[in-house]
Design an enzyme around this catalytic site. Structure first.
Site, PDB file in Angstrom:
ATOM      1  N   TYR A 112      -1.720 -12.789 -10.725  1.00 24.26           N
ATOM      2  CA  TYR A 112      -1.932 -11.416 -10.258  1.00 24.26           C
ATOM      3  C   TYR A 112      -2.180 -10.548 -11.480  1.00 24.26           C
ATOM      4  O   TYR A 112      -1.269 -10.201 -12.219  1.00 24.26           O
ATOM      5  CB  TYR A 112      -0.711 -10.948  -9.478  1.00 24.26           C
ATOM      6  CG  TYR A 112      -0.872  -9.626  -8.742  1.00 24.26           C
ATOM      7  CD1 TYR A 112      -2.078  -8.924  -8.734  1.00 24.26           C
ATOM      8  CD2 TYR A 112       0.196  -9.084  -8.038  1.00 24.26           C
ATOM      9  CE1 TYR A 112      -2.214  -7.738  -8.057  1.00 24.26           C
ATOM     10  CE2 TYR A 112       0.078  -7.888  -7.346  1.00 24.26           C
ATOM     11  CZ  TYR A 112      -1.126  -7.214  -7.361  1.00 24.26           C
ATOM     12  OH  TYR A 112      -1.248  -6.018  -6.684  1.00 24.26           O
TER      13      TYR A 112
ATOM     14  N   LYS B 156      -5.770 -12.942  -8.392  1.00 24.95           N
ATOM     15  CA  LYS B 156      -5.938 -11.698  -7.643  1.00 24.95           C
ATOM     16  C   LYS B 156      -6.317 -10.651  -8.677  1.00 24.95           C
ATOM     17  O   LYS B 156      -5.496 -10.242  -9.495  1.00 24.95           O
ATOM     18  CB  LYS B 156      -4.660 -11.316  -6.904  1.00 24.95           C
ATOM     19  CG  LYS B 156      -4.793  -9.984  -6.159  1.00 24.95           C
ATOM     20  CD  LYS B 156      -3.509  -9.576  -5.450  1.00 24.95           C
ATOM     21  CE  LYS B 156      -3.713  -8.219  -4.774  1.00 24.95           C
ATOM     22  NZ  LYS B 156      -2.479  -7.747  -4.097  1.00 24.95           N
TER      23      LYS B 156
ATOM     24  N   ILE C 161      -7.221 -10.384  -1.517  1.00 28.26           N
ATOM     25  CA  ILE C 161      -5.844 -10.166  -1.060  1.00 28.26           C
ATOM     26  C   ILE C 161      -5.703  -8.661  -0.950  1.00 28.26           C
ATOM     27  O   ILE C 161      -5.569  -7.960  -1.960  1.00 28.26           O
ATOM     28  CB  ILE C 161      -4.820 -10.764  -2.033  1.00 28.26           C
ATOM     29  CG1 ILE C 161      -5.024 -12.272  -2.159  1.00 28.26           C
ATOM     30  CG2 ILE C 161      -3.400 -10.454  -1.585  1.00 28.26           C
ATOM     31  CD1 ILE C 161      -4.106 -12.947  -3.172  1.00 28.26           C
TER      32      ILE C 161
ATOM     33  N   THR D 185       3.157  -4.919  -1.601  1.00 27.52           N
ATOM     34  CA  THR D 185       3.023  -4.220  -0.328  1.00 27.52           C
ATOM     35  C   THR D 185       4.257  -4.400   0.552  1.00 27.52           C
ATOM     36  O   THR D 185       4.530  -3.570   1.415  1.00 27.52           O
ATOM     37  CB  THR D 185       1.763  -4.731   0.404  1.00 27.52           C
ATOM     38  OG1 THR D 185       0.630  -4.530  -0.443  1.00 27.52           O
ATOM     39  CG2 THR D 185       1.530  -3.993   1.707  1.00 27.52           C
TER      40      THR D 185
END
Length: 286
Positions: free
Chosen positions: A134, A162, A205, A46
């Site tokens: 992740y 995540k 998240i 992001t």
């Protein structure tokens, strides 16, 4: 490390001249924490991290670290890649800076489950901070099943995942039904926060938690279905165009960042997408 609650993966706001708007970043970080976020994530996807130079990355982490420290919150820093040696070296630089590292499953290489396990074994052995894996196969090209994620999650030094599998399927259910001790699952696909919480995730998240942070925090605490559905609609609107373009458009419309600018190859979100996200946000906060 006990992972729970909402962690906001911060955007990188830009000034009109293209430099990083550090004051605006500080404001975003502190507002998220004041509304109850359990932590911040710096240098995630992001943040448009691939477009930041090393000096910009250092400045972003410094701003986020100070805000997290002032609020007694966790700071996670995104790092890593598909070169295990370089990732170990990058993790070494987080000592005394971050509380955890967000590390993707190796992208594009697709080393298989055994290779991914060996990769994280090497990272965990060399990292000064706990790791959050992740798992995002639609970006990395590497799908790991529940058994592979359990093996990685059982490693000493791996605190959680995540989980952004692109939806909820049998592997999702199997993973959450039998987690290794001390291994947390945080939602990584924003629209699926509510069902993942129902299955046993402890938080998320979530990029869309830039907006209505307090409502996302409330959902984690209480799991209210109606609120979860409104937030899912907000999240879907935020991802109508490539992340973080719509979120930046909304934040700029609110006057919280100086421009909605993103760096190429991203392009700013169209006005229709921003307007739809603002309407979805109003439905949450009204």
């Amino acid at each position: 490390m006990e992972l729970h609650g909402i962690h906001v993966p911060l955007i990188t706001p830009f000034e009109a001249d293209g430099t990083v708007a550090l004051d605006a970043l500080d404001g975003l970080a502190r507002k998220a924490l004041a509304e109850g976020a359990a932590g911040l994530v710096a240098l995630g996807t992001t943040a448009e991290v691939a477009t930041l130079d090393e000096e910009e990355k250092r400045a972003v982490v410094e701003v986020c670290a100070l805000a997290a420290r002032d609020h007694g919150a966790l700071l996670t820093v995104g790092t890593g890649g598909n070169d295990t040696r370089r990732t170990v070296a990058a993790l070494g630089g987080l000592a005394g800076v971050a509380d955890a590292a967000l590390v993707t499953v190796p992208a594009f290489t697709r080393p298989g489950a055994a290779g991914a396990l060996a990769h994280f074994e090497a990272l965990a052995a060399g990292s000064p901070v706990p790791l959050i894996v992740y798992h995002i196969p639609y970006r990395t090209g590497q799908q790991l099943d529940a058994d592979a994620l359990r093996r990685i999650g059982a490693l000493e030094g791996v605190a959680g995942v995540k989980y952004a599998g692109g939806g909820i399927d049998g592997e999702t259910v199997a993973l959450l039904a039998d987690l290794p001790p001390g291994f947390a699952v945080l939602a990584g696909d924003d629209p699926f926060l509510l069902p993942l919480l129902a299955l046993g995730a402890t938080g998320g998240i979530l990029a869309s938690a830039h907006l209505a942070t307090g409502s996302f925090v409330e959902l984690v605490r209480w799991g209210e279905r109606a609120l979860g559905l409104r937030l899912a609609r907000l999240s879907a609107a935020c991802f109508a165009e490539p992340n973080p373009t719509v979120i930046k458009g909304v934040l700029h419309a609110q006057g919280r960042i100086p421009t909605p600018d993103v760096r190429l190859p991203l392009l700013p979100a169209g006005p229709e997408s921003v307007a739809a996200a603002l309407a979805a946000l109003e439905a949450v906060t009204a």
